[in-house]
Motif scaffolding. Structure first.
Motif, PDB file in Angstrom:
ATOM      1  N   THR A 225       2.471  75.900  24.025  1.00  0.00           N
ATOM      2  CA  THR A 225       2.373  77.476  23.736  1.00  0.00           C
ATOM      3  C   THR A 225       1.557  78.304  24.541  1.00  0.00           C
ATOM      4  O   THR A 225       1.451  79.727  24.534  1.00  0.00           O
ATOM      5  CB  THR A 225       2.127  77.532  22.153  1.00  0.00           C
TER       6      THR A 225
ATOM      7  N   THR B  43      -0.579  70.990  22.666  1.00  0.00           N
ATOM      8  CA  THR B  43      -1.080  72.352  22.224  1.00  0.00           C
ATOM      9  C   THR B  43      -0.918  73.405  23.599  1.00  0.00           C
ATOM     10  O   THR B  43      -0.791  74.466  23.428  1.00  0.00           O
ATOM     11  CB  THR B  43      -2.441  72.500  22.002  1.00  0.00           C
TER      12      THR B  43
ATOM     13  N   LYS C  63     -22.451  72.277  26.345  1.00  0.00           N
ATOM     14  CA  LYS C  63     -22.959  73.553  26.731  1.00  0.00           C
ATOM     15  C   LYS C  63     -22.200  74.409  25.836  1.00  0.00           C
ATOM     16  O   LYS C  63     -21.065  74.522  25.550  1.00  0.00           O
ATOM     17  CB  LYS C  63     -22.692  73.956  28.065  1.00  0.00           C
TER      18      LYS C  63
ATOM     19  N   LYS D 245     -23.175  87.148  30.339  1.00  0.00           N
ATOM     20  CA  LYS D 245     -22.545  86.101  29.668  1.00  0.00           C
ATOM     21  C   LYS D 245     -23.457  84.797  29.261  1.00  0.00           C
ATOM     22  O   LYS D 245     -24.344  84.495  29.963  1.00  0.00           O
ATOM     23  CB  LYS D 245     -21.688  85.647  30.876  1.00  0.00           C
TER      24      LYS D 245
ATOM     25  N   THR E 128      -7.626  73.798  22.753  1.00  0.00           N
ATOM     26  CA  THR E 128      -6.141  74.169  22.800  1.00  0.00           C
ATOM     27  C   THR E 128      -5.745  74.916  24.015  1.00  0.00           C
ATOM     28  O   THR E 128      -4.775  75.259  24.142  1.00  0.00           O
ATOM     29  CB  THR E 128      -5.720  74.968  21.499  1.00  0.00           C
ATOM     30  N   THR E 129      -6.631  75.023  24.938  1.00  0.00           N
ATOM     31  CA  THR E 129      -6.441  75.664  26.432  1.00  0.00           C
ATOM     32  C   THR E 129      -6.590  74.564  27.397  1.00  0.00           C
ATOM     33  O   THR E 129      -7.485  73.683  27.047  1.00  0.00           O
ATOM     34  CB  THR E 129      -7.078  76.889  26.511  1.00  0.00           C
TER      35      THR E 129
ATOM     36  N   GLY F 282     -11.933  77.641  25.028  1.00  0.00           N
ATOM     37  CA  GLY F 282     -13.418  77.847  25.304  1.00  0.00           C
ATOM     38  C   GLY F 282     -14.237  78.544  24.655  1.00  0.00           C
ATOM     39  O   GLY F 282     -15.441  78.296  24.273  1.00  0.00           O
ATOM     40  N   ALA F 283     -13.654  79.680  24.216  1.00  0.00           N
ATOM     41  CA  ALA F 283     -14.576  80.812  23.593  1.00  0.00           C
ATOM     42  C   ALA F 283     -14.894  80.159  22.364  1.00  0.00           C
ATOM     43  O   ALA F 283     -16.131  80.295  21.694  1.00  0.00           O
ATOM     44  CB  ALA F 283     -13.825  82.167  23.472  1.00  0.00           C
TER      45      ALA F 283
ATOM     46  N   ASP G  14     -17.392  77.094  22.414  1.00  0.00           N
ATOM     47  CA  ASP G  14     -18.687  77.649  23.116  1.00  0.00           C
ATOM     48  C   ASP G  14     -19.405  78.363  21.544  1.00  0.00           C
ATOM     49  O   ASP G  14     -20.550  77.740  21.243  1.00  0.00           O
ATOM     50  CB  ASP G  14     -18.518  78.541  23.809  1.00  0.00           C
TER      51      ASP G  14
ATOM     52  N   ASP H 152     -10.543  86.556  18.558  1.00  0.00           N
ATOM     53  CA  ASP H 152     -10.056  85.916  19.685  1.00  0.00           C
ATOM     54  C   ASP H 152     -11.044  86.168  20.966  1.00  0.00           C
ATOM     55  O   ASP H 152     -11.669  87.256  21.082  1.00  0.00           O
ATOM     56  CB  ASP H 152      -8.806  86.718  19.977  1.00  0.00           C
TER      57      ASP H 152
ATOM     58  N   GLU I 161      -0.339  85.203  17.113  1.00  0.00           N
ATOM     59  CA  GLU I 161       0.977  84.688  17.413  1.00  0.00           C
ATOM     60  C   GLU I 161       1.993  84.289  16.335  1.00  0.00           C
ATOM     61  O   GLU I 161       1.586  84.144  15.244  1.00  0.00           O
ATOM     62  CB  GLU I 161       0.642  83.412  18.118  1.00  0.00           C
TER      63      GLU I 161
ATOM     64  N   LYS J 162     -16.205  65.959  34.929  1.00  0.00           N
ATOM     65  CA  LYS J 162     -17.076  66.386  34.119  1.00  0.00           C
ATOM     66  C   LYS J 162     -18.119  65.543  33.244  1.00  0.00           C
ATOM     67  O   LYS J 162     -19.099  65.595  33.341  1.00  0.00           O
ATOM     68  CB  LYS J 162     -16.546  67.473  33.295  1.00  0.00           C
TER      69      LYS J 162
ATOM     70  N   GLU K 123     -13.378  86.344  24.257  1.00  0.00           N
ATOM     71  CA  GLU K 123     -14.730  86.634  24.306  1.00  0.00           C
ATOM     72  C   GLU K 123     -15.482  87.297  23.123  1.00  0.00           C
ATOM     73  O   GLU K 123     -16.474  87.365  22.887  1.00  0.00           O
ATOM     74  CB  GLU K 123     -15.040  87.439  25.571  1.00  0.00           C
TER      75      GLU K 123
ATOM     76  N   LYS L 289     -17.750  85.291  20.884  1.00  0.00           N
ATOM     77  CA  LYS L 289     -18.736  84.747  21.554  1.00  0.00           C
ATOM     78  C   LYS L 289     -19.823  85.889  21.218  1.00  0.00           C
ATOM     79  O   LYS L 289     -20.543  86.319  22.275  1.00  0.00           O
ATOM     80  CB  LYS L 289     -18.670  84.414  22.958  1.00  0.00           C
TER      81      LYS L 289
HETATM   82  N1  LIG Z   1     -19.310  75.354  27.692  1.00  0.00           N
HETATM   83  C1  LIG Z   1     -18.562  75.145  28.810  1.00  0.00           C
HETATM   84  O1  LIG Z   1     -19.099  74.267  29.470  1.00  0.00           O
HETATM   85  C2  LIG Z   1     -17.806  75.996  29.186  1.00  0.00           C
HETATM   86  C3  LIG Z   1     -16.872  75.784  30.424  1.00  0.00           C
HETATM   87  C4  LIG Z   1     -16.108  76.457  30.895  1.00  0.00           C
HETATM   88  C5  LIG Z   1     -15.886  77.694  30.143  1.00  0.00           C
HETATM   89  N2  LIG Z   1     -16.499  77.832  29.087  1.00  0.00           N
HETATM   90  C6  LIG Z   1     -16.293  79.132  28.542  1.00  0.00           C
HETATM   91  O2  LIG Z   1     -14.760  79.085  28.209  1.00  0.00           O
HETATM   92  C7  LIG Z   1     -14.341  80.582  27.844  1.00  0.00           C
HETATM   93  C8  LIG Z   1     -12.972  80.622  28.329  1.00  0.00           C
HETATM   94  O3  LIG Z   1     -11.967  79.708  27.528  1.00  0.00           O
HETATM   95  P1  LIG Z   1     -10.738  79.768  27.814  1.00  0.00           P
HETATM   96  O4  LIG Z   1     -10.072  80.087  29.033  1.00  0.00           O
HETATM   97  O5  LIG Z   1     -10.453  78.580  27.095  1.00  0.00           O
HETATM   98  O6  LIG Z   1     -10.293  81.298  26.895  1.00  0.00           O
HETATM   99  P2  LIG Z   1     -10.185  81.775  25.489  1.00  0.00           P
HETATM  100  O7  LIG Z   1     -10.979  80.785  24.614  1.00  0.00           O
HETATM  101  O8  LIG Z   1     -10.594  82.986  25.492  1.00  0.00           O
HETATM  102  O9  LIG Z   1      -8.474  81.411  25.118  1.00  0.00           O
HETATM  103  C9  LIG Z   1      -7.679  82.146  25.895  1.00  0.00           C
HETATM  104  C10 LIG Z   1      -6.564  82.664  24.831  1.00  0.00           C
HETATM  105  O10 LIG Z   1      -5.563  81.787  24.548  1.00  0.00           O
HETATM  106  C11 LIG Z   1      -5.251  81.753  23.355  1.00  0.00           C
HETATM  107  N3  LIG Z   1      -4.834  80.474  22.804  1.00  0.00           N
HETATM  108  C12 LIG Z   1      -5.778  79.306  22.933  1.00  0.00           C
HETATM  109  N4  LIG Z   1      -5.265  78.039  22.847  1.00  0.00           N
HETATM  110  C13 LIG Z   1      -3.818  78.625  22.876  1.00  0.00           C
HETATM  111  C14 LIG Z   1      -2.431  77.835  22.525  1.00  0.00           C
HETATM  112  N5  LIG Z   1      -2.462  76.452  22.318  1.00  0.00           N
HETATM  113  N6  LIG Z   1      -1.326  78.545  22.782  1.00  0.00           N
HETATM  114  C15 LIG Z   1      -1.510  79.877  22.755  1.00  0.00           C
HETATM  115  N7  LIG Z   1      -2.510  80.632  22.944  1.00  0.00           N
HETATM  116  C16 LIG Z   1      -3.572  79.976  22.939  1.00  0.00           C
HETATM  117  C17 LIG Z   1      -6.611  82.442  22.654  1.00  0.00           C
HETATM  118  O11 LIG Z   1      -6.250  82.555  21.323  1.00  0.00           O
HETATM  119  C18 LIG Z   1      -7.047  83.581  23.560  1.00  0.00           C
HETATM  120  O12 LIG Z   1      -6.455  84.521  23.653  1.00  0.00           O
HETATM  121  C19 LIG Z   1     -15.270  81.450  28.509  1.00  0.00           C
HETATM  122  O13 LIG Z   1     -16.099  82.236  27.387  1.00  0.00           O
HETATM  123  C20 LIG Z   1     -16.215  80.513  29.315  1.00  0.00           C
HETATM  124  O14 LIG Z   1     -17.460  81.151  29.335  1.00  0.00           O
HETATM  125  C21 LIG Z   1     -17.657  77.395  28.783  1.00  0.00           C
END
Ligand SMILES: NC(=O)c1ccc[n+]([C@@H]2O[C@H](COP(=O)([O-])OP(=O)(O)OC[C@H]3O[C@@H](n4cnc5c(N)ncnc54)[C@H](O)[C@@H]3O)[C@@H](O)[C@H]2O)c1
Ligand SMILES: O=C(O)C(=O)C[C@@H](O)[C@H](O)[C@H](O)COP(=O)(O)O
Ligand SMILES: [Zn+2]
Length: 415
Positions: free
Chosen positions: A219, A216, A189, A198, A176-177, A152-153, A156, A118, A20, A273, A120, A123
């Motif tokens: 964006t 965060t 986890k 997965k 940040t998501t 979350g990726a 994790d 970035d 970005e 949670k 998955e 992971k």
């Molecule tokens: N451990 C757990 O308990 C648990 C729970 C739920 C999900 N997960 C895992 O989390 C993952 C999904 O996480 P996700 O949905 O956050 O996806 P992700 O981590 O893939 O992030 C999604 C996208 O958003 C971008 N991004 C992140 N923060 C940003 C920001 N502030 N501004 C702009 N772009 C940003 C990232 O670069 C990426 O391209 C999966 O692998 C899932 O299995 C784990």
């Protein structure tokens, strides 16, 4: 994907999508109001996960801090015992990673950065190995720490690296998501994917703290925010009906990163949670409820080679679970139908293509909740009443698939 072997001077694992722009991302660190002015900002909310002390007298609980402008608090969450800190972030969040590193350096830590692929792509065992290499080459000891900055990726894989380095070092998550704030960063986890599925490799490793800086989210692309809402809806169905009511009263405000509704949804989902993982940190029973919708979701993600957002797959997975519970006579029509209406109101998918059953069943058979050949699903017996149920015969799954299958591929779209 093959992470770079030599970590100096900057540790970068290659093959990331385009980053970005730094400017848009740095903007996320500044507190703003909906009209762009400085945020007056509500006070941070602190939710403690678990409590009490372990047999060695160590504190078991940790705090999830939710609020605006929190990045500067990181050094105090890491603790004085650490000298070195590894900051793990994806290339897309390089600017945020830089700010975090500078803050840590200014606070007197030796901060090392590992930039990983970035989403998955991150992971992956090679990414974990790359991080272990960086930790080794920088002489990280058991008193040192890892910080995850990302979705979350990232939490994790960084959590997995922290769980395995020297058999366990502290990790602080900076999600940040939306999805990472309400779910992935909380509960310990950690994991990576293998070719077969997965999260098939991982460990339970609780973070030392979670800093959820709502700035965060400014964006975050809309589709990512909406994907995160799927896990919020999950918390609504398994535990907190008020979550569903807030979304139903205004699906638009639920998607507005400036709204008080979204903040309330975030806090409510984290409380669900925190309560569950506080009671059952290693998923010996109750915690399986947090896997609602995930049996089919993970199978879809694998079938789609991770091109679907996790939250989008969970959305379809929850509708599938609701239909399964309905056909088993466990769930009333109103609650089953509510799944489709709430998820659709947010623009989340509720159907999946009709030509993938064999592939999906393969994924379902590898789900971690199964015991031997016995397939197990989390199903609702009513609003807020999840239970893990043994599926007597896989043929009922195929019949249920017909309820969500969509023959016109064009209408089955991910976010
Ligand atoms: N451990 C757990 O308990 C648990 C729970 C739920 C999900 N997960 C895992 O989390 C993952 C999904 O996480 P996700 O949905 O956050 O996806 P992700 O981590 O893939 O992030 C999604 C996208 O958003 C971008 N991004 C992140 N923060 C940003 C920001 N502030 N501004 C702009 N772009 C940003 C990232 O670069 C990426 O391209 C999966 O692998 C899932 O299995 C784990
Ligand atoms: O925290 C949990 O427990 C969950 O199941 C939360 C899920 O949202 C999350 O996607 C989790 O990573 C799935 O775990 P898995 O054990 O099915 O891999
Ligand atoms: Zn999930």
């Amino acid at each position: 994907m093959s992470p770079q072997a030599d970590p100096a001077p900057e540790n970068t694992a290659p093959e990331n999508p385009a980053p970005e722009s730094a400017s848009s991302e740095r903007a996320s660190l500044e507190s703003t109001t909906p009209d762009g002015g400085p945020a007056t900002g509500a006070e941070p909310t602190v939710i403690t996960v678990g409590e009490g002390r372990g047999t060695g007298g160590q504190e078991l609980g940790y705090d999830v801090v939710i609020g605006n402008g929190l990045l500067g608090r990181l050094p105090q969450m890491i603790g004085a015992q650490a000298e070195r800190v590894l900051v793990i972030h994806p290339r897309a969040l390089r600017a945020t990673g830089d700010v975090v590193r500078e803050d840590l350096e200014n606070a007197g830590y030796k901060a090392v950065v590992a930039e990983i692929p970035d989403a998955e792509e991150g992971k992956h065992i090679q990414v974990a190995a790359f991080c272990w290499q960086v930790l080794g080459q920088n002489d990280f000891t058991r008193s040192d720490a890892v910080v995850a900055v990302g979705g979350g990726a990232v939490t994790d894989v960084a959590g997995f690296v922290a769980a395995t380095w020297l058999r366990g070092v502290r990790v602080v998550h900076m999600p940040t998501t939306l999805l990472a704030m309400v779910d992935a960063a909380v509960g310990g986890k950690t994991g990576i994917n293998t070719s077969e599925g997965k999260n098939l490799v991982g460990a339970f490793h609780q973070p030392a703290a979670v800093l959820a800086d709502l700035d965060t989210l400014l964006t975050l692309p809309r589709n990512e925010l909406v994907a995160g809402l799927a896990e919020v809806v999950k918390c609504g169905f398994i535990a907190d009906e008020k979550i569903l009511e807030i979304i139903e009263s205004s699906p638009e405000q639920a998607q507005n990163p400036h709204s008080h509704q979204l903040r309330e949804l975030i806090e409510r989902a984290i409380r669900v949670k925190a309560s569950v993982v506080g009671q059952d940190p290693k998923e010996s029973g109750l915690r399986e409820s947090l896997n609602y919708g995930h049996t089919l979701a993970h199978a879809i993600e694998l079938a789609e080679r991770y091109q679907w957002r996790h939250g989008a797959a969970v959305s379809v997975g929850m509708v599938f679970a609701a239909e399964l519970a309905r056909s088993l006579g466990r769930l009333d029509d109103a609650t089953a139908d509510r799944h489709r209406s709430v998820l659709t109101s947010l623009g989340l998918p509720v159907t999946y293509r009709d030509d993938r059953w064999n592939q999906l069943l393969e994924g379902i058979r590898r789900d971690k909740k199964n015991r031997g050949d016995q397939l197990r699903f989390v199903l609702l017996a009513g609003q807020g009443q999840p239970a893990t149920v043994e599926i007597p015969d896989a043929s009922i799954l195929f019949a249920t698939y017909q309820e969500i299958a969509e023959s016109d591929e064009g209408t089955t779209v991910s976010l």
